[in-house]
Design an enzyme around this catalytic site. Structure first.
Site, mmCIF file in Angstrom:
data_model
loop_
_atom_site.group_PDB
_atom_site.id
_atom_site.type_symbol
_atom_site.label_atom_id
_atom_site.label_comp_id
_atom_site.label_asym_id
_atom_site.label_seq_id
_atom_site.Cartn_x
_atom_site.Cartn_y
_atom_site.Cartn_z
ATOM 1 N N PRO A 1 47.094 12.225 -1.245
ATOM 2 C CA PRO A 1 48.421 11.821 -1.716
ATOM 3 C C PRO A 1 48.510 11.899 -3.242
ATOM 4 C CG PRO A 1 47.471 10.181 -0.228
ATOM 5 C CD PRO A 1 46.392 11.154 -0.558
ATOM 6 N N GLU A 2 49.588 12.516 -3.728
ATOM 7 C CA GLU A 2 49.837 12.613 -5.165
ATOM 8 C C GLU A 2 51.095 11.800 -5.478
ATOM 9 O OE1 GLU A 2 49.644 16.750 -6.447
ATOM 10 O OE2 GLU A 2 48.223 17.224 -4.869
ATOM 11 N N HIS B 1 39.009 3.001 11.651
ATOM 12 C CA HIS B 1 39.094 3.146 10.183
ATOM 13 C C HIS B 1 40.143 2.237 9.544
ATOM 14 C CE1 HIS B 1 36.591 6.588 11.007
ATOM 15 N NE2 HIS B 1 37.558 7.177 11.671
ATOM 16 N N ARG C 1 38.162 8.373 5.313
ATOM 17 C CA ARG C 1 37.116 8.832 4.391
ATOM 18 C C ARG C 1 36.629 7.731 3.448
ATOM 19 N NH1 ARG C 1 38.151 14.832 2.535
ATOM 20 N NH2 ARG C 1 36.005 14.495 1.919
ATOM 21 N N ARG D 1 43.112 23.846 -26.650
ATOM 22 C CA ARG D 1 42.251 23.568 -25.485
ATOM 23 C C ARG D 1 41.913 24.849 -24.722
ATOM 24 N NH1 ARG D 1 42.355 18.213 -23.600
ATOM 25 N NH2 ARG D 1 40.599 18.906 -22.345
#
Ligand SMILES: [Zn+2]
Length: 279
Positions: A2-3, A95, A114, A158
């Site tokens: 998820p972002e 889980h 996870r 950069r």
């Protein structure tokens, strides 16, 4: 994983179901989820408190409590927050690591196969409501905007690739692999360009694309990938994956120029792009 758009979708859901609700019970079933403090400490700090706001910074959920502390929830790779109302509760899924009972009889459950996800309570919060543990995070594009000058300052000189810079949470908080690829496509820039190689016009285009892609993804309630792991509080899928231009579309045709989308290796990670129209 998820972002920002997925976490923002969960945050909006939480706003409607936890704010103003008292915490009556907390059960920690998975020790790895509560690892910065003892599970009993987390429980003690939560039970009896009332949620006063549901915030977000980058990929972190910030649930404010009535004693000015903040419950931080990080979904990481596979964390799922579900809200259960109704009198018939489903059995506890495999889980499930934390369960929170609320004063209105509803319940939050945190499922995370996870186990990279994390919960902790912080009392050290700055004037913006950000816990000291998250002080390293850079600008959140939806909360604070993403001015071109800010990116120019962080990209100048950069050698790091755009994909690496966009996903560096110390620069921009909330972008991961999916949206970095989609933002680079929107801006017509290759994700393997070095930050320092962009001119001012290209950085401006990148900043504008980032805001637009993230806003559109929030409007579509985020992206659920093939694993169907990302779901909102009610267990429903997002739909932005249907609008992905490049992410996970290797071999398919670019909708802008008709070339084939390719997958590139950039260091340890990969990126999807169209070599026909991203320069
Ligand atoms: Zn193209």
């Amino acid at each position: 994983m998820p972002e920002l758009p997925e976490v923002e979708t969960v945050r909006r859901g939480l706003e409607g179901v936890v704010v103003g609700r008292r915490i009556v019970e907390v059960k920690v079933l998975g020790r790895r989820t509560v690892r910065r403090q003892a599970p009993a400490d987390l429980t003690t700090r939560l039970v009896g408190r009332t949620f006063t706001a549901a915030g977000r910074r980058g990929k972190f959920l910030l649930l404010s409590l009535d004693d000015d502390a903040v419950l931080v929830v990080h979904l990481r790779m596979s964390g799922q927050l579900l809200h259960l109302s109704g009198t018939q509760r489903p059995p506890i899924a495999a889980h499930t690591h934390v369960m929170v009972g609320l004063g209105d009889g509803t319940e939050l459950r945190f499922v995370d196969p996870r186990t990279f996800g994390e919960w902790f309570v912080s009392s050290d919060v700055d004037s913006r409501g950000v816990p000291s543990e998250l002080a390293h995070l850079g600008r959140d594009p939806l909360l604070e905007g993403l001015p071109t000058a800010y990116l120019v300052a962080h990209f100048a000189g950069r050698r790091v690739r755009l994909k690496g810079l966009l996903t560096d949470q110390r620069i921009v908080a909330g972008i991961g692999s999916i949206y970095a690829d989609e933002i680079c496509f929107r801006a017509k820039l290759r994700p393997d360009r070095s930050g320092g190689s962009l001119n001012a016009g290209e950085v401006a285009s990148l900043a504008k694309s980032a805001r637009a892609v993230l806003r559109e993804a929030v409007a579509s309630r985020g992206s659920s990938l093939r694993d169907l792991r990302y779901r909102d509080l009610a267990g429903d899928l997002g739909s932005y994956q249907e609008r992905h231009a490049v992410y996970d579309r290797a071999g398919e045709l670019c909708r802008r120029c008709g070339s084939r989308v390719v997958r590139l290796k950039i260091g340890a990670r990969s990126a999807y792009l169209c070599e026909g129209c991203q320069l």
